[in-house]
Design a protein around this motif. Structure first.
Motif, PDB file in Angstrom:
ATOM      1  N   LEU A  28       0.851  -1.382   0.188  1.00 10.59           N
ATOM      2  CA  LEU A  28      -0.041  -0.180  -0.093  1.00 10.59           C
ATOM      3  C   LEU A  28       1.047   1.208   0.047  1.00 10.59           C
ATOM      4  CD1 LEU A  28      -2.531   1.234   0.173  1.00 10.59           C
ATOM      5  CD2 LEU A  28      -2.449   1.225   2.484  1.00 10.59           C
ATOM      6  N   CYS A  29       1.961   1.054   0.641  1.00 13.33           N
ATOM      7  CA  CYS A  29       2.979   2.246   0.641  1.00 13.33           C
ATOM      8  C   CYS A  29       3.560   2.691  -0.569  1.00 13.33           C
ATOM      9  CB  CYS A  29       3.935   2.013   1.830  1.00 13.33           C
ATOM     10  SG  CYS A  29       5.124   3.258   2.101  1.00 13.33           S
ATOM     11  N   LEU A  30       3.928   1.486  -1.366  1.00 11.59           N
ATOM     12  CA  LEU A  30       4.393   1.770  -2.563  1.00 11.59           C
ATOM     13  C   LEU A  30       3.441   2.277  -3.506  1.00 11.59           C
ATOM     14  CD1 LEU A  30       6.282  -1.812  -3.230  1.00 11.59           C
ATOM     15  CD2 LEU A  30       7.200   0.759  -3.145  1.00 11.59           C
ATOM     16  N   PHE A  31       2.085   1.913  -3.468  1.00  8.93           N
ATOM     17  CA  PHE A  31       1.274   2.277  -4.305  1.00  8.93           C
ATOM     18  C   PHE A  31       0.925   3.808  -4.053  1.00  8.93           C
ATOM     19  CE2 PHE A  31      -3.337   3.323  -5.014  1.00  8.93           C
ATOM     20  CZ  PHE A  31      -3.427   2.946  -6.753  1.00  8.93           C
ATOM     21  N   VAL A  32       0.681   4.176  -2.900  1.00  9.02           N
ATOM     22  CA  VAL A  32       0.509   5.469  -2.631  1.00  9.02           C
ATOM     23  C   VAL A  32       1.919   6.522  -2.980  1.00  9.02           C
ATOM     24  CG1 VAL A  32       0.509   7.293  -0.585  1.00  9.02           C
ATOM     25  CG2 VAL A  32      -0.687   5.186  -0.445  1.00  9.02           C
ATOM     26  N   LEU A  33       2.983   5.791  -2.810  1.00 10.27           N
ATOM     27  CA  LEU A  33       4.257   6.635  -3.225  1.00 10.27           C
ATOM     28  C   LEU A  33       4.337   6.795  -4.736  1.00 10.27           C
ATOM     29  CD1 LEU A  33       6.682   7.602  -2.021  1.00 10.27           C
ATOM     30  CD2 LEU A  33       7.965   5.516  -2.395  1.00 10.27           C
ATOM     31  N   VAL A  72      -4.175  -2.764 -10.895  1.00 12.68           N
ATOM     32  CA  VAL A  72      -4.666  -1.737 -10.164  1.00 12.68           C
ATOM     33  C   VAL A  72      -4.063  -0.329 -10.450  1.00 12.68           C
ATOM     34  CG1 VAL A  72      -4.719  -1.069  -7.713  1.00 12.68           C
ATOM     35  CG2 VAL A  72      -5.341  -3.415  -8.359  1.00 12.68           C
ATOM     36  N   CYS A  73      -2.858  -0.514 -10.878  1.00 13.88           N
ATOM     37  CA  CYS A  73      -2.139   1.002 -11.018  1.00 13.88           C
ATOM     38  C   CYS A  73      -2.816   1.578 -12.310  1.00 13.88           C
ATOM     39  CB  CYS A  73      -0.653   0.844 -11.090  1.00 13.88           C
ATOM     40  SG  CYS A  73      -0.077   0.686  -9.649  1.00 13.88           S
ATOM     41  N   GLY A  74      -3.001   0.769 -13.510  1.00 15.17           N
ATOM     42  CA  GLY A  74      -3.728   1.173 -14.542  1.00 15.17           C
ATOM     43  C   GLY A  74      -5.116   1.543 -14.411  1.00 15.17           C
ATOM     44  N   LEU A  75      -5.762   0.878 -13.640  1.00 12.67           N
ATOM     45  CA  LEU A  75      -7.191   1.226 -13.404  1.00 12.67           C
ATOM     46  C   LEU A  75      -7.213   2.351 -12.561  1.00 12.67           C
ATOM     47  CD1 LEU A  75      -9.701  -0.086 -14.030  1.00 12.67           C
ATOM     48  CD2 LEU A  75      -9.949  -1.062 -11.660  1.00 12.67           C
ATOM     49  N   PHE A  76      -6.277   2.741 -11.628  1.00 11.97           N
ATOM     50  CA  PHE A  76      -6.447   3.991 -11.015  1.00 11.97           C
ATOM     51  C   PHE A  76      -6.086   5.048 -12.053  1.00 11.97           C
ATOM     52  CE2 PHE A  76      -3.921   7.137  -8.665  1.00 11.97           C
ATOM     53  CZ  PHE A  76      -4.772   7.786  -7.692  1.00 11.97           C
ATOM     54  N   LEU A  77      -5.150   5.039 -13.141  1.00 10.25           N
ATOM     55  CA  LEU A  77      -4.953   6.116 -13.935  1.00 10.25           C
ATOM     56  C   LEU A  77      -6.261   6.110 -14.707  1.00 10.25           C
ATOM     57  CD1 LEU A  77      -1.270   5.655 -15.300  1.00 10.25           C
ATOM     58  CD2 LEU A  77      -2.332   7.440 -13.734  1.00 10.25           C
ATOM     59  N   ASP A  78      -6.920   5.185 -15.157  1.00 10.05           N
ATOM     60  CA  ASP A  78      -8.114   5.125 -15.925  1.00 10.05           C
ATOM     61  C   ASP A  78      -9.373   6.022 -15.081  1.00 10.05           C
ATOM     62  OD1 ASP A  78      -7.160   3.802 -18.157  1.00 10.05           O
ATOM     63  OD2 ASP A  78      -7.634   1.842 -17.254  1.00 10.05           O
ATOM     64  N   PHE A  79      -9.163   5.874 -14.002  1.00  6.74           N
ATOM     65  CA  PHE A  79     -10.299   6.437 -13.214  1.00  6.74           C
ATOM     66  C   PHE A  79     -10.110   8.134 -13.403  1.00  6.74           C
ATOM     67  CE2 PHE A  79     -11.058   2.857 -10.455  1.00  6.74           C
ATOM     68  CZ  PHE A  79     -12.232   2.689 -10.863  1.00  6.74           C
ATOM     69  N   TYR A  80      -8.856   8.645 -13.368  1.00  5.32           N
ATOM     70  CA  TYR A  80      -8.535   9.941 -13.921  1.00  5.32           C
ATOM     71  C   TYR A  80      -8.162  10.465 -14.912  1.00  5.32           C
ATOM     72  CZ  TYR A  80      -8.503   9.891  -8.503  1.00  5.32           C
ATOM     73  OH  TYR A  80      -9.244   9.488  -7.297  1.00  5.32           O
ATOM     74  N   SER A  81      -8.517   9.455 -16.017  1.00  7.36           N
ATOM     75  CA  SER A  81      -8.328   9.858 -17.486  1.00  7.36           C
ATOM     76  C   SER A  81      -9.527  10.355 -18.269  1.00  7.36           C
ATOM     77  CB  SER A  81      -7.683   8.591 -18.190  1.00  7.36           C
ATOM     78  OG  SER A  81      -7.334   8.672 -19.381  1.00  7.36           O
ATOM     79  N   VAL A  82      -9.360  11.005 -19.379  1.00  9.78           N
ATOM     80  CA  VAL A  82     -10.247  11.361 -20.120  1.00  9.78           C
ATOM     81  C   VAL A  82     -10.745  10.547 -21.307  1.00  9.78           C
ATOM     82  CG1 VAL A  82     -10.558  13.853 -19.173  1.00  9.78           C
ATOM     83  CG2 VAL A  82      -9.050  13.232 -20.950  1.00  9.78           C
TER      84      VAL A  82
END
Length: 164
Positions: free
Chosen positions: A8-13, A57-67
């Motif tokens: 979780l720390c790595l993901f937040v970082l 999960v990292c890719g999905l996280f970027l997709d949530f904030y992508s247009v």
């Protein structure tokens, strides 16, 4: 439980570094993708099952904030994770050169895959330009050794570390 906190720390970082550096270098038209560098480090350091999950999960996280096309980054990062997890035993990712080359090549692959899928499925164009892609790939490669070092330090001798 400690392993989950480390991941979780790595993901937040990764997310904090991504937004800070992307915002900083966007002024000069450089399309950096620092989360992709973290995903590459995850695949080199962590067990494959966890690395694939984190890449998605990292890719999905970027997709949530992508247009652009939703799911595009999740798929692209998973493809990149498959590539790295399959070559990690053939390359010494403890050395700087393989880290930098892998990140440089993955930056190009991710950029081309993103542009291709948006063109096919959304009938639009998101090509950032050759100079922006090259600058982003070089910038990602320059940051790769530091991100690999941080990932290795945080993961430590965790049971989730890749064996071998």
């Amino acid at each position: 439980m400690l392993n989950a906190w480390r991941v979780l720390c790595l993901f937040v970082l990764a997310t904090v570094f991504h937004w800070a550096l992307v915002s900083l270098f966007a002024r000069w038209g450089i399309s950096a993708n620092i989360i992709l560098v973290f995903v590459t480090a995850f695949c080199a350091v962590l067990r494959p099952s966890l690395a694939y999950s984190l890449a998605f999960v990292c890719g999905l996280f970027l997709d949530f904030y992508s247009v652009k096309l939703f799911g595009n980054n999740a798929f692209t990062f998973t493809v990149c994770a498959c590539l790295i997890c399959n070559i990690v035993d053939r390359f010494d990712f403890e050395e700087l050169f393989p880290q930098m080359v892998a990140v440089f090549c993955l930056s190009w692959l991710a950029g081309l895959l993103n542009a291709f899928f948006v063109a096919v499925f959304a009938s639009s164009s998101v090509w950032p330009g050759l100079a922006s892609m090259m600058g982003g790939a070089v910038l990602n490669a320059v940051f790769a050794p530091g991100i690999f070092w941080i990932t290795n330090r945080i993961v430590g001798d965790s049971s989730w570390r890749r064996q071998g």
